[in-house]
Design a protein around this motif. Structure first.
Motif, PDB file in Angstrom:
ATOM      1  N   MET A   1       0.815  -1.197   0.000  1.00  0.00           N
ATOM      2  CA  MET A   1       0.000   0.000   0.000  1.00  0.00           C
ATOM      3  C   MET A   1       0.860   1.264   0.000  1.00  0.00           C
ATOM      4  SD  MET A   1      -3.162  -0.772  -0.265  1.00  0.00           S
ATOM      5  CE  MET A   1      -4.021   0.692   0.174  1.00  0.00           C
ATOM      6  N   ALA A   2       2.098   1.171   0.449  1.00  0.00           N
ATOM      7  CA  ALA A   2       2.946   2.363   0.520  1.00  0.00           C
ATOM      8  C   ALA A   2       3.164   2.963  -0.861  1.00  0.00           C
ATOM      9  CB  ALA A   2       4.287   2.025   1.160  1.00  0.00           C
ATOM     10  N   LYS A   3       3.265   2.126  -1.877  1.00  0.00           N
ATOM     11  CA  LYS A   3       3.479   2.636  -3.233  1.00  0.00           C
ATOM     12  C   LYS A   3       2.260   3.403  -3.732  1.00  0.00           C
ATOM     13  CE  LYS A   3       5.183   1.343  -7.711  1.00  0.00           C
ATOM     14  NZ  LYS A   3       5.819   0.318  -8.518  1.00  0.00           N
ATOM     15  N   ARG A   4       1.072   2.976  -3.360  1.00  0.00           N
ATOM     16  CA  ARG A   4      -0.158   3.654  -3.788  1.00  0.00           C
ATOM     17  C   ARG A   4      -0.365   4.970  -3.061  1.00  0.00           C
ATOM     18  NH1 ARG A   4      -5.070  -0.235  -3.587  1.00  0.00           N
ATOM     19  NH2 ARG A   4      -5.983   1.536  -4.639  1.00  0.00           N
ATOM     20  N   HIS A   5       0.316   5.171  -1.943  1.00  0.00           N
ATOM     21  CA  HIS A   5       0.184   6.391  -1.158  1.00  0.00           C
ATOM     22  C   HIS A   5       1.306   7.384  -1.447  1.00  0.00           C
ATOM     23  CE1 HIS A   5      -2.684   4.791   2.107  1.00  0.00           C
ATOM     24  NE2 HIS A   5      -2.730   3.985   1.066  1.00  0.00           N
ATOM     25  N   THR A   6       2.331   6.989  -2.200  1.00  0.00           N
ATOM     26  CA  THR A   6       3.500   7.830  -2.448  1.00  0.00           C
ATOM     27  C   THR A   6       3.427   8.453  -3.836  1.00  0.00           C
ATOM     28  OG1 THR A   6       4.799   6.364  -1.057  1.00  0.00           O
ATOM     29  CG2 THR A   6       6.010   7.890  -2.449  1.00  0.00           C
ATOM     30  N   CYS A   7       3.607   9.767  -3.904  1.00  0.00           N
ATOM     31  CA  CYS A   7       3.612  10.485  -5.174  1.00  0.00           C
ATOM     32  C   CYS A   7       4.933  10.213  -5.882  1.00  0.00           C
ATOM     33  CB  CYS A   7       3.437  11.978  -4.936  1.00  0.00           C
ATOM     34  SG  CYS A   7       3.556  12.963  -6.435  1.00  0.00           S
ATOM     35  N   SER A   8       4.866   9.934  -7.163  1.00  0.00           N
ATOM     36  CA  SER A   8       6.079   9.631  -7.916  1.00  0.00           C
ATOM     37  C   SER A   8       6.876  10.893  -8.250  1.00  0.00           C
ATOM     38  CB  SER A   8       5.718   8.891  -9.202  1.00  0.00           C
ATOM     39  OG  SER A   8       4.860   9.683 -10.000  1.00  0.00           O
ATOM     40  N   THR A   9       6.271  12.064  -8.158  1.00  0.00           N
ATOM     41  CA  THR A   9       6.957  13.309  -8.487  1.00  0.00           C
ATOM     42  C   THR A   9       7.642  13.917  -7.273  1.00  0.00           C
ATOM     43  OG1 THR A   9       5.297  13.720 -10.181  1.00  0.00           O
ATOM     44  CG2 THR A   9       6.671  15.571  -9.544  1.00  0.00           C
ATOM     45  N   CYS A  10       6.899  14.160  -6.202  1.00  0.00           N
ATOM     46  CA  CYS A  10       7.461  14.834  -5.027  1.00  0.00           C
ATOM     47  C   CYS A  10       7.923  13.868  -3.948  1.00  0.00           C
ATOM     48  CB  CYS A  10       6.452  15.822  -4.448  1.00  0.00           C
ATOM     49  SG  CYS A  10       4.963  15.061  -3.781  1.00  0.00           S
ATOM     50  N   ARG A  11       7.608  12.566  -4.092  1.00  0.00           N
ATOM     51  CA  ARG A  11       8.013  11.507  -3.171  1.00  0.00           C
ATOM     52  C   ARG A  11       7.413  11.648  -1.770  1.00  0.00           C
ATOM     53  NH1 ARG A  11       8.668   7.675  -5.827  1.00  0.00           N
ATOM     54  NH2 ARG A  11       9.702   6.640  -4.140  1.00  0.00           N
ATOM     55  N   ARG A  12       6.322  12.425  -1.629  1.00  0.00           N
ATOM     56  CA  ARG A  12       5.636  12.529  -0.347  1.00  0.00           C
ATOM     57  C   ARG A  12       4.652  11.383  -0.214  1.00  0.00           C
ATOM     58  NH1 ARG A  12       4.092  18.806  -0.119  1.00  0.00           N
ATOM     59  NH2 ARG A  12       4.069  18.479  -2.334  1.00  0.00           N
ATOM     60  N   ARG A  13       4.532  10.848   0.990  1.00  0.00           N
ATOM     61  CA  ARG A  13       3.594   9.761   1.241  1.00  0.00           C
ATOM     62  C   ARG A  13       2.337  10.341   1.871  1.00  0.00           C
ATOM     63  NH1 ARG A  13       4.486   4.082   4.433  1.00  0.00           N
ATOM     64  NH2 ARG A  13       2.387   3.329   4.002  1.00  0.00           N
ATOM     65  N   HIS A  14       1.228  10.203   1.167  1.00  0.00           N
ATOM     66  CA  HIS A  14      -0.060  10.743   1.611  1.00  0.00           C
ATOM     67  C   HIS A  14      -0.805   9.700   2.423  1.00  0.00           C
ATOM     68  CE1 HIS A  14       0.015  14.423  -0.900  1.00  0.00           C
ATOM     69  NE2 HIS A  14       0.866  13.691  -1.597  1.00  0.00           N
ATOM     70  N   PHE A  15      -1.821  10.138   3.137  1.00  0.00           N
ATOM     71  CA  PHE A  15      -2.642   9.246   3.943  1.00  0.00           C
ATOM     72  C   PHE A  15      -3.804   8.677   3.142  1.00  0.00           C
ATOM     73  CE2 PHE A  15      -0.762  12.015   7.259  1.00  0.00           C
ATOM     74  CZ  PHE A  15      -0.026  11.036   7.898  1.00  0.00           C
ATOM     75  N   HIS A  16      -3.882   8.981   1.847  1.00  0.00           N
ATOM     76  CA  HIS A  16      -4.917   8.441   0.977  1.00  0.00           C
ATOM     77  C   HIS A  16      -4.249   7.902  -0.291  1.00  0.00           C
ATOM     78  CE1 HIS A  16      -4.269  12.579  -0.333  1.00  0.00           C
ATOM     79  NE2 HIS A  16      -4.562  12.142  -1.547  1.00  0.00           N
ATOM     80  N   CYS A  17      -4.953   7.061  -1.012  1.00  0.00           N
ATOM     81  CA  CYS A  17      -4.407   6.519  -2.258  1.00  0.00           C
ATOM     82  C   CYS A  17      -4.389   7.610  -3.328  1.00  0.00           C
ATOM     83  CB  CYS A  17      -5.233   5.340  -2.747  1.00  0.00           C
ATOM     84  SG  CYS A  17      -5.078   3.903  -1.690  1.00  0.00           S
ATOM     85  N   ILE A  18      -3.321   7.644  -4.097  1.00  0.00           N
ATOM     86  CA  ILE A  18      -3.156   8.643  -5.149  1.00  0.00           C
ATOM     87  C   ILE A  18      -3.633   8.039  -6.466  1.00  0.00           C
ATOM     88  CG2 ILE A  18      -1.450   9.998  -6.410  1.00  0.00           C
ATOM     89  CD1 ILE A  18       0.191  10.032  -3.839  1.00  0.00           C
ATOM     90  N   PRO A  19      -4.410   8.777  -7.255  1.00  0.00           N
ATOM     91  CA  PRO A  19      -4.889   8.246  -8.544  1.00  0.00           C
ATOM     92  C   PRO A  19      -3.757   8.206  -9.578  1.00  0.00           C
ATOM     93  CG  PRO A  19      -5.658  10.485  -8.224  1.00  0.00           C
ATOM     94  CD  PRO A  19      -4.958  10.089  -6.973  1.00  0.00           C
ATOM     95  N   LEU A  20      -2.886   7.203  -9.475  1.00  0.00           N
ATOM     96  CA  LEU A  20      -1.712   7.126 -10.332  1.00  0.00           C
ATOM     97  C   LEU A  20      -2.061   6.831 -11.788  1.00  0.00           C
ATOM     98  CD1 LEU A  20       0.707   5.236  -7.939  1.00  0.00           C
ATOM     99  CD2 LEU A  20       0.723   7.659  -8.526  1.00  0.00           C
TER     100      LEU A  20
END
Length: 51
Positions: A1-20
């Motif tokens: 799940m960590a990969k789905r929460h981490t932005c590939s551009t800024c590398r910040r890990r959010h508390f929600h899933c990012i629509p990659l």
């Protein structure tokens, strides 16, 4: 799940899933929408330790 929460551009890990698949990054990187600092974790700091 960590990969789905981490932005590939800024590398910040959010508390929600990012629509990659649709956006490719978090909203702040996609369209400069300011995110609440409480909604993500800062990226890990680079360690510049001498060996």
């Amino acid at each position: 799940m960590a990969k789905r929460h981490t932005c590939s551009t800024c590398r910040r890990r959010h508390f929600h899933c990012i629509p990659l698949k649709t956006l490719g990054s978090c909203l702040e990187c996609y369209d400069d929408t300011l995110a609440d600092p409480g909604s993500y974790l800062a990226p890990p700091a680079q360690h510049l330790l001498a060996a």
